[in-house]
Design an enzyme around this catalytic site. Sequence first.
Site, short mmCIF file in Angstrom:
data_model
loop_
_atom_site.label_atom_id
_atom_site.label_comp_id
_atom_site.label_asym_id
_atom_site.label_seq_id
_atom_site.Cartn_x
_atom_site.Cartn_y
_atom_site.Cartn_z
N CYS A 236 0.84 -0.81 0.10
CA CYS A 236 0.06 0.19 0.17
C CYS A 236 0.92 1.22 0.35
O CYS A 236 1.83 1.59 0.92
CB CYS A 236 -0.62 -0.10 0.88
SG CYS A 236 -2.50 1.51 1.59
N CYS B 47 -5.21 5.80 -4.07
CA CYS B 47 -4.44 4.97 -4.03
C CYS B 47 -3.33 5.17 -4.48
O CYS B 47 -2.69 5.92 -5.65
CB CYS B 47 -5.13 3.79 -4.57
SG CYS B 47 -4.12 2.61 -4.53
N1 LIG Z 1 -6.12 -2.62 -1.83
C1 LIG Z 1 -5.02 -2.34 -1.86
C2 LIG Z 1 -3.87 -2.43 -1.95
C3 LIG Z 1 -4.02 -0.86 -0.78
C4 LIG Z 1 -3.23 -0.15 -2.10
C5 LIG Z 1 -3.05 1.55 -1.25
N2 LIG Z 1 -4.67 2.14 -1.17
C6 LIG Z 1 -2.26 2.94 -1.72
O1 LIG Z 1 -1.57 3.32 -1.31
O2 LIG Z 1 -1.63 1.60 -2.68
C7 LIG Z 1 -5.01 -4.77 -2.64
O3 LIG Z 1 -5.60 -5.04 -1.69
O4 LIG Z 1 -4.17 -4.29 -3.66
#
Ligand SMILES: N[C@@H](CCC[C@H](N)C(=O)O)C(=O)O
Length: 258
Positions: free
Chosen positions: A72, A197
């Site tokens: 993340c 994200c």
């Molecule tokens: N939900 C994603 C991982 C988290 C991504 C995140 N919020 C970021 O900032 O990169 C997954 O399970 O692939």
Amino acid sequence: MKFYKYQGTGNDFVMIDNRLENFPKNNTKLIESLCDRRFGIGADGLILLENDNSTDFKMVYYNSDGNESSMCGNGGRCLVAFAKSLNVINNEATFIATDGLHNATIDENGIVSLQMKDVNEVKIESEYVFLNTGSPHHVTLVNDLENYSVKENGATIRYSDLYGKVGSNINFVNQISDNHFALRTYERGVEDETLSCGTGATATAIAMNAIGKTNSNAIEINVEGGKLKVTFEKSDKGFEKVFLIGPATFVFEGEIEI
Ligand SMILES: N[C@@H](CCC[C@H](N)C(=O)O)C(=O)O
């Protein structure tokens, strides 16, 4: 047990100092309920800061569904700010996460620059680009991003045969100018749109360069919760020295009974 809430461009996390290893790491239901926005603290994910023998700390990341997941980017940036507040680091950090080693710096305004993994494989299809920036990302350009149904269309692609059981995060992108893009992301494990994200912003910057939408290697990304910047170097091997840059902010702290 003490918890701390942080957010990075609106992607929010419960942070726990687990250096004494007293957090019940396999209790999926507990993690899910702590992330619940009505019955818990409310967050897109939960992150443990743990000891590591060869770096400053270890990052353990869980999505709001309670399951441990891949890297993340925004969470990593927030964890650097948390580590600084705990005096685990000063203004520089090296830490280990599920996708390997990360270097980061934090400045006096709380702006964290986090080195992401190198990207050597970019799958370019006519309708989308797929790449892994620590987490898997499907990136597609759309018209009228403001009114786009991110949750509905994101879920359709995430659960389609394209990605099977593992799934993917789904990014919808609009170009604003040569090196400036707007992004909305459907996140796997949250199963909804989040306000930002980090691995998605990183994937979008690389994808837009890879398909020739920009020649720039310093790309601004507007997300729903603020602004991120992604820089990288492009070589024959792919994309290296990739940095995700943006704010990481403490929100509040409290106690939970476990
Ligand atoms: N939900 C994603 C991982 C988290 C991504 C995140 N919020 C970021 O900032 O990169 C997954 O399970 O692939």
